[in-house]
Design a protein around this motif. Structure first.
Motif, short mmCIF file in Angstrom:
data_model
loop_
_atom_site.label_atom_id
_atom_site.label_comp_id
_atom_site.label_asym_id
_atom_site.label_seq_id
_atom_site.Cartn_x
_atom_site.Cartn_y
_atom_site.Cartn_z
N GLY A 205 -8.33 16.47 -4.50
CA GLY A 205 -7.18 15.74 -5.03
C GLY A 205 -6.44 14.98 -3.94
O GLY A 205 -5.95 13.87 -4.17
N LEU A 206 -6.35 15.56 -2.74
CA LEU A 206 -5.73 14.85 -1.62
C LEU A 206 -6.50 13.58 -1.28
O LEU A 206 -5.90 12.53 -1.01
N ILE A 207 -7.82 13.67 -1.31
CA ILE A 207 -8.64 12.47 -1.10
C ILE A 207 -8.40 11.48 -2.23
O ILE A 207 -8.28 10.27 -2.00
N GLY A 208 -8.28 11.98 -3.46
CA GLY A 208 -8.01 11.12 -4.61
C GLY A 208 -6.67 10.42 -4.50
O GLY A 208 -6.55 9.24 -4.84
N ILE A 209 -5.65 11.13 -4.03
CA ILE A 209 -4.33 10.50 -3.85
C ILE A 209 -4.43 9.36 -2.85
O ILE A 209 -3.89 8.27 -3.07
N TRP A 210 -5.09 9.61 -1.73
CA TRP A 210 -5.26 8.56 -0.72
C TRP A 210 -5.98 7.36 -1.33
O TRP A 210 -5.58 6.21 -1.13
N TYR A 211 -7.03 7.63 -2.10
CA TYR A 211 -7.83 6.55 -2.68
C TYR A 211 -7.03 5.73 -3.68
O TYR A 211 -7.03 4.50 -3.61
N VAL A 212 -6.34 6.38 -4.62
CA VAL A 212 -5.63 5.61 -5.65
C VAL A 212 -4.41 4.89 -5.09
O VAL A 212 -4.05 3.82 -5.57
N ARG A 213 -3.78 5.45 -4.05
CA ARG A 213 -2.67 4.73 -3.41
C ARG A 213 -3.19 3.48 -2.70
O ARG A 213 -2.55 2.43 -2.76
N SER A 214 -4.33 3.60 -2.04
CA SER A 214 -4.93 2.43 -1.38
C SER A 214 -5.34 1.38 -2.41
O SER A 214 -5.13 0.18 -2.21
N ARG A 215 -5.92 1.84 -3.51
CA ARG A 215 -6.34 0.93 -4.58
C ARG A 215 -5.15 0.22 -5.19
O ARG A 215 -5.17 -1.00 -5.40
N ASP A 216 -4.09 0.96 -5.45
CA ASP A 216 -2.88 0.38 -6.03
C ASP A 216 -2.27 -0.65 -5.09
O ASP A 216 -1.86 -1.73 -5.53
N ALA A 217 -2.22 -0.34 -3.79
CA ALA A 217 -1.68 -1.29 -2.81
C ALA A 217 -2.55 -2.55 -2.74
O ALA A 217 -2.03 -3.67 -2.64
N ALA A 218 -3.88 -2.39 -2.81
CA ALA A 218 -4.77 -3.55 -2.76
C ALA A 218 -4.60 -4.43 -4.00
O ALA A 218 -4.62 -5.66 -3.90
N ILE A 219 -4.41 -3.82 -5.16
CA ILE A 219 -4.20 -4.60 -6.39
C ILE A 219 -2.90 -5.38 -6.29
O ILE A 219 -2.85 -6.57 -6.64
N LYS A 220 -1.85 -4.74 -5.78
CA LYS A 220 -0.56 -5.43 -5.64
C LYS A 220 -0.65 -6.56 -4.62
O LYS A 220 -0.07 -7.63 -4.82
N ARG A 221 -1.38 -6.35 -3.51
CA ARG A 221 -1.56 -7.43 -2.52
C ARG A 221 -2.32 -8.60 -3.12
O ARG A 221 -1.98 -9.76 -2.89
#
Length: 97
Positions: free
Chosen positions: A62-78
């Motif tokens: 889940g910690l890996i998943g949190i890192w992944y979805v936060r990175s994905r969310d930031a990339a989508i916003k960028r």
């Protein structure tokens, strides 16, 4: 046998509070791990210690998943911000490239 072909287009993926969902699930896995630790002897007597370690593994993944979805969310916003600055004529209702 004939090859199956879809008759309809695939629906759009659902977008929701993904980061919050993954974070909540990760917290739940860690809570389950902590709750089971006082009963480790009971699990060990019945050869069920894998339940305890599954919860720990779920929390770690889940910690890996949190890192992944936060990175994905930031990339989508960028990408959305870049699309808005690159094409100011594009309306808000149209899809970004």
């Amino acid at each position: 046998m004939a090859k199956w072909t879809p008759k309809h287009e695939a629906p759009e993926p659902l977008e929701g509070p993904i980061v919050a969902t993954i974070t909540g699930g990760t917290i739940l896995w860690f809570v389950l791990f902590v709750v089971q630790m006082p009963f480790y002897g009971w699990f060990d007597d019945r050869d069920l210690t894998w339940w305890v370690w599954t919860c720990l593994a779920g929390g770690g993944l889940g910690l890996i998943g949190i890192w992944y979805v936060r990175s994905r969310d930031a990339a989508i916003k960028r990408a959305q911000a870049a699309a808005e600055t690159a094409d100011p004529v594009q309306s808000e209702d149209s899809e970004p490239v």
